[in-house]
Design an enzyme around this catalytic site. Structure first.
Site, short mmCIF file in Angstrom:
data_model
loop_
_atom_site.label_atom_id
_atom_site.label_comp_id
_atom_site.label_asym_id
_atom_site.label_seq_id
_atom_site.Cartn_x
_atom_site.Cartn_y
_atom_site.Cartn_z
N ASP A 96 0.84 -1.19 0.00
CA ASP A 96 0.00 0.00 0.00
C ASP A 96 0.88 1.25 0.00
O ASP A 96 2.04 1.20 0.44
CB ASP A 96 -0.88 0.04 1.25
CG ASP A 96 -1.84 -1.15 1.31
OD1 ASP A 96 -2.15 -1.71 0.25
OD2 ASP A 96 -2.26 -1.49 2.42
N1 URA Z 1 -1.15 -5.96 3.82
C1 URA Z 1 -1.65 -4.70 3.88
O1 URA Z 1 -2.68 -4.46 4.50
N2 URA Z 1 -0.98 -3.74 3.25
C2 URA Z 1 0.18 -3.94 2.58
O2 URA Z 1 0.76 -3.01 2.03
C3 URA Z 1 0.68 -5.26 2.52
C4 URA Z 1 -0.02 -6.24 3.16
#
Ligand code: URA
Length: 246
Positions: A106
């Site tokens: 993310d």
């Molecule tokens: N899980 C998440 O919630 N975000 C990420 O960036 C990676 C795994």
């Protein structure tokens, strides 16, 4: 022996176009095995030769594998018209065409992003069948209970259709905002955040610390990238150090 034309290599391994590469070669800015390279059509042995441009060595290997310590605020995408991407953080001497992040974090997640131009390798680490472990450190808004650890180990249900595979959850630091380590073998959208949300916890900060058995290099500052060594590459698909049997 695997060979390629000099101008083609420079065009592919740097941000210069092939036309610009020809002009750089003509100006004598390119050394092949320590000597000024003469023509744009010179054949370069990708396994044995060394090539420098303005004194900086260009990596001739067929494929490149990079470890990036992604900062928050940067997109895990090859390109974006408006926002900075992980590819923008690749230093000039490691740039080449075709690089992309193998898997997504993310925008607000930090940590280990593997960047490569090897589609086959990316497919192997991302394939849901392979179950390559991804390890995260999550700062939480409340305590981790034994019940949460059990639920993670059995597989958290995200919604009616989605039951996650078993995950490992353990506490690294206690406190008002504990730090937990989570190991998952899938890569679903917002997976770690959603797994905690289902237990009534918010993730305040998330960082990926390992892919397979390869840990994020602690020497790598946020925003820095370096090449992954051959022996490290094996650790990514190595099953002997895995938490979950496959
Ligand atoms: N899980 C998440 O919630 N975000 C990420 O960036 C990676 C795994």
């Amino acid at each position: 022996m695997k060979t390629e034309r000099l101008d083609k290599i420079i065009g592919a391994r740097t941000s210069y176009s092939r036309k610009e590469a020809k002009s750089l070669i003509a100006k004598g800015r390119c050394l092949l095995n320590g000597k000024v390279a003469k023509g744009a059509d010179t054949k370069v042995d990708l396994e044995r030769d060394t090539l420098t441009l303005d004194g900086q060595e260009l990596l001739l290997k067929e494929h490149l594998y990079l470890m990036l310590n992604k900062p928050a605020g940067v997109l895990s995408a090859a390109r974006d018209p408006k926002q900075p991407t992980v590819i923008d953080l690749v230093p000039e001497h490691l740039r080449r065409t075709g690089l992309f992040p193998a898997g997504r974090l993310d925008k607000d997640t930090e940590g280990f992003v593997l960047i490569t131009d090897d589609g086959g390798f990316a497919h192997r680490i991302l394939s849901p069948k392979r179950h390559v472990e991804k390890t995260y450190e999550a700062r939480l808004d409340g305590p981790v209970t034994e019940e949460m650890i059990r639920r993670f180990s059995e597989g958290v249900r995200l919604d009616e259709e989605t039951l996650c595979l078993p995950a490992l959850l353990r506490v690294l630091e206690e406190g008002e905002h504990p730090l937990a380590e989570v190991v998952i073998v899938q890569g679903m959208y917002h997976q770690v955040k959603r797994m905690f949300e289902k237990q009534g916890r918010q993730v305040l900060h998330l960082k990926r610390t390992a892919i397979g058995a390869l840990r994020l290099d602690p020497q790598l500052a946020c925003g820095e990238a370096r090449e992954i060594l051959d022996k490290e590459l094996d650790q990514i698909l190595d099953k002997t150090e895995a938490v979950f049997p496959r």
